[in-house]
Design an enzyme around this catalytic site. Structure first.
Site, short mmCIF file in Angstrom:
data_model
loop_
_atom_site.label_atom_id
_atom_site.label_comp_id
_atom_site.label_asym_id
_atom_site.label_seq_id
_atom_site.Cartn_x
_atom_site.Cartn_y
_atom_site.Cartn_z
N SER A 165 1.54 51.71 23.88
CA SER A 165 0.32 51.06 24.36
C SER A 165 0.49 49.55 24.25
O SER A 165 1.40 48.98 24.83
CB SER A 165 -0.88 51.58 23.57
OG SER A 165 -2.08 51.17 24.16
N HIS A 176 -3.61 59.17 27.28
CA HIS A 176 -3.01 58.00 26.62
C HIS A 176 -2.21 58.40 25.38
O HIS A 176 -1.34 57.66 24.94
CB HIS A 176 -4.10 56.99 26.25
CG HIS A 176 -3.55 55.67 25.82
ND1 HIS A 176 -2.65 54.95 26.59
CD2 HIS A 176 -3.75 54.93 24.69
CE1 HIS A 176 -2.34 53.82 25.95
NE2 HIS A 176 -2.98 53.80 24.81
#
Length: 707
Positions: A567, A682
């Site tokens: 991320s 994610h």
């Protein structure tokens, strides 16, 4: 057709009449973007050409690493640990019961279940299954992934279930009866969106969702929050608050204090900027007096907690304050009633807190390691604090509590100590803990130890980091070393049991490094704010400084050093290797941001402009171009062979970042491997099997490059 429908119909007709010129304009914009970025087509998430690109790269990557002689052994080690029969179920505490979401070989999507505290203490707890997600997915022909449940209080008889298709942040919300273990016929149900939904009372919800065109912020989150009453269509819900399109989001929620509900709503203007309101018993909205960058916490004994992120009046950044709720109607004058609950020091900051009926259990970071304290309030303004003894030189934390009693759950762990779960009773004057579960050891830690060092960044700032290594490690620069970091959003990097990584990496001689870069929350809000926007490049200087320090100490060398992150940490790795490729032999970039000139236009990207700045601002664009990995790639540089991983279903950080970076690396003839999980969100993975593959690929790659 009602008046609103007629109005929408007329507007639609007007738009259709201008469709040709609008389509032409969009086509011209697309052609312009393609001339600047030949890989813009990879931003089409489910586009056939983009998916073909991903599948083609997946095939190459899987073939290569699965043919590596080490792959089978590594995968076997992960499989044994991830599917171990003696895994300790992680639990949460609600209304006296312990809840757990469990996945195994038989239940790949998972079981939501509960047990009693007494049963959990036993070797074989008796679990009551509430929802079988595999069974539900099969019966509804849906790819459901668990995203949690919110309980209706005070009865705890129903929940709002959050279910995701493939692991996306976007969820379907459905009302579920805990007694009958079934969905409520004609109950609350909200279609798929990035929804926030909270119980106002037993027959009313606060709902922020996609209400149609114009109802979302530029970040893709709910701009409008409404109050929805049972038995009425969702379309008839009444608007409570509207944020602007440039705000991040809006939501409303209920907090209980001493058994009574209190209603609030807020507009989050940025990641660390909010305006908050309280709905008093008459329904009147009262704005809560506080700095916009201060965060409201929970309610306790009639006090609203507020954490400062900047110095305010005579209080330092990082202070936790109590504001009497009955004073807020006085506006700024209410701030004269502020009381200090926790005061920080240079190395000591409050991380979080659990609320019990009569006490507050705080988790305090002391030079990165955490301890717990019990806080007792005596009206009108006395806050007494006492230390709670649990563990040493690791992470002691209260992670859940029962607000209707004084019971709470705590845990302790460090790199080499498996997580233990404890049961506490805040009413106990001796502050004793009962061990509920101790997780099994997954690797031989007897030959390992943990060291702590500091590196000096380019501006002179000392950057601490942890090193897990063999006790007899030779400082000859030949140790295979994995450096992991994040450096953003005030998220702290702290020790946790290495479990599977300990087995496949540390036990076999690999060195593990955890960095505490600026941008995190290790030393409070100022540690984070030091590297925002135009100062963002300093995070990468911090990361480089740690790498150089590891090499200088003889722990490793460029031929044996890898960096990894996901991320924002993926951006960290991408920026670091494009700035100093000479320092590394390998790099793992997961679910990353990489095109920092377009991040704000992709999915939730606009919500991070408080962190990175706005690329459309010429000054910020210039600052971003100093490190943006996608733009920094050069055919003349020699980068370490890189492994990039992402998920098609990631609707937070756009998979286009990873795809475009890989495409450009390949165009410039740089060595790179790419793997895109077609589901997973994610987190990268939606079930244990996917996690095993994901981690096996990473570890096989590391040993291939660093041994």
């Amino acid at each position: 057709m009602n008046q609103l429908s007629r109005f929408k119909f007329l507007i639609a007709a007007v738009l259709v009449s201008g469709c040709t010129s609008s389509s032409l304009q969009k086509e011209q914009e697309l052609m312009s973007m393609q001339s600047q970025d030949p890989y813009i087509w990879l931003e089409e998430v489910e586009g056939q050409k983009a998916l073909d690109f991903a599948k083609s790269e997946n095939e190459v990557t899987l073939k290569h690493f699965k043919n590596d002689p080490a792959f089978k052994g590594i995968e076997s080690d992960y499989r044994k640990i991830f599917f171990a029969k003696d895994r300790t179920p992680a639990v949460s505490l609600t209304n006296g019961d312990l809840y757990n979401f469990w996945q195994d070989e038989k239940n790949s999507r998972g079981l939501w279940r509960k047990t009693s505290i007494e049963s959990y203490k036993t070797a074989n707890p008796k679990w009551e299954v509430i929802l079988d997600l595999d069974q539900l997915a099969k019966s509804e022909n849906e790819n459901w992934v668990w995203k949690g449940a919110s309980f209706r209080k005070p009865g705890y008889d129903r929940v709002l279930l959050h279910l995701s298709r493939g692991g996306k942040d976007a969820v379907v919300v459905r009302e579920f009866d805990l007694k009958t273990k079934s969905f409520i016929k004609d109950g609350f149900q909200i279609p798929e969106a990035k929804t926030n939904a909270f119980w106002k009372d037993e027959n009313t919800l606060f709902v922020g969702t996609d209400w149609g065109p114009g109802s979302l912020t530029d970040s893709g989150y709910a701009r409008i929050v409404k109050t929805w009453k049972r038995g009425t269509p969702l379309s008839s819900a009444e608007t409570l608050v509207e944020a602007s399109k440039t705000d991040m989001s809006a939501y409303a929620y209920t907090q209980y204090d001493e058994g009574k509900p209190h209603h609030f709503y807020q507009v989050r203007k940025g990641f660390f900027s909010t305006k908050n309101w309280y709905l008093d018993p008459s329904g009147k909205s009262i704005q809560i007096p506080k700095p916009e960058d201060a965060e409201t916490w929970g309610l306790f004994k009639g006090n609203l907690f507020i954490e400062l992120r900047s110095d305010f009046r005579n209080f330092k950044s990082g202070t936790l304050l109590a504001l009497p709720l009955d004073q807020i109607s006085k506006g700024d004058s209410a701030l004269d009633s502020l009381q200090v609950v926790f005061a920080p020091t240079d190395k000591r900051f409050i991380e979080t807190a659990c609320y019990t009926k009569n006490h507050l259990i705080t988790v305090v970071s002391d030079n990165i390691l955490t301890k717990m304290e019990k806080v007792t309030f005596t009206a009108p303004n006395t806050w007494k604090t006492e230390s709670l003894a649990l563990g040493e030189n690791g992470m002691a934390s209260c992670y859940d509590s029962d607000e209707e009693s004084d019971l709470y759950l705590a845990s302790y762990t460090d790199f080499l100590t498996p997580t233990s779960t404890f049961f506490g009773d805040a009413s106990d004057t001796e502050n004793r803990f009962t061990l509920l579960k101790e997780s099994p050891r997954r690797f031989d830690s007897s030959t390992l130890t943990t060291s702590r060092y500091e590196a000096t960044s380019a501006d002179g700032t000392k950057i601490p980091y942890f090193v897990v290594h063999k006790k007899n490690m030779k400082m000859d620069g030949k140790n295979p070393t994995l450096q992991y970091g994040y450096g953003g959003f005030q998220h702290s990097m702290t020790p946790s049991y290495m479990s599977a990584l300990g087995k496949v990496w540390s036990e076999k001689g690999g060195v593990y490094v955890l960095t505490n870069l600026r941008g995190g929350g290790e030393f409070g809000p100022n540690w984070h704010k030091a590297v925002l926007k135009e100062n963002r490049y300093k995070v990468y200087e911090d990361n480089i400084a740690v790498s150089e320090d590891l090499i200088k100490r003889g722990i490793t060398s460029p031929d044996h050093l890898a960096i990894s992150g996901g991320s924002n940490g993926g951006l960290l790795v991408g920026a670091t290797i494009t700035l100093r490729p000479d320092l590394y032999k390998a790099a793992i970039i997961a679910v990353p941001l990489l095109d920092m000139l377009r991040y704000h236009k992709l999915l939730a990207g606009a919500s991070w402009m408080d962190e990175y700045g706005n690329p459309d601002d010429p000054k910020m664009r210039e600052a971003i171009l100093k490190y943006s990995p996608y733009q920094k790639l050069s055919p003349n540089a020699k980068y370490p062979e890189t492994l990039v991983l992402t998920s098609t279903k990631d609707d937070r950080v756009h998979p286009g970042h990873a795809r475009k970076f890989v495409a450009r690396m390949k165009e410039q003839k740089h060595p790179v491997y790419y793997y895109e999980n077609i589901e997973g969100g994610h987190a990268g993975n939606a079930n244990i099997e996917q996690s095993i593959l994901w981690e096996s690929l990473k570890t096989t790659y590391l040993w291939e490059k660093l041994k």
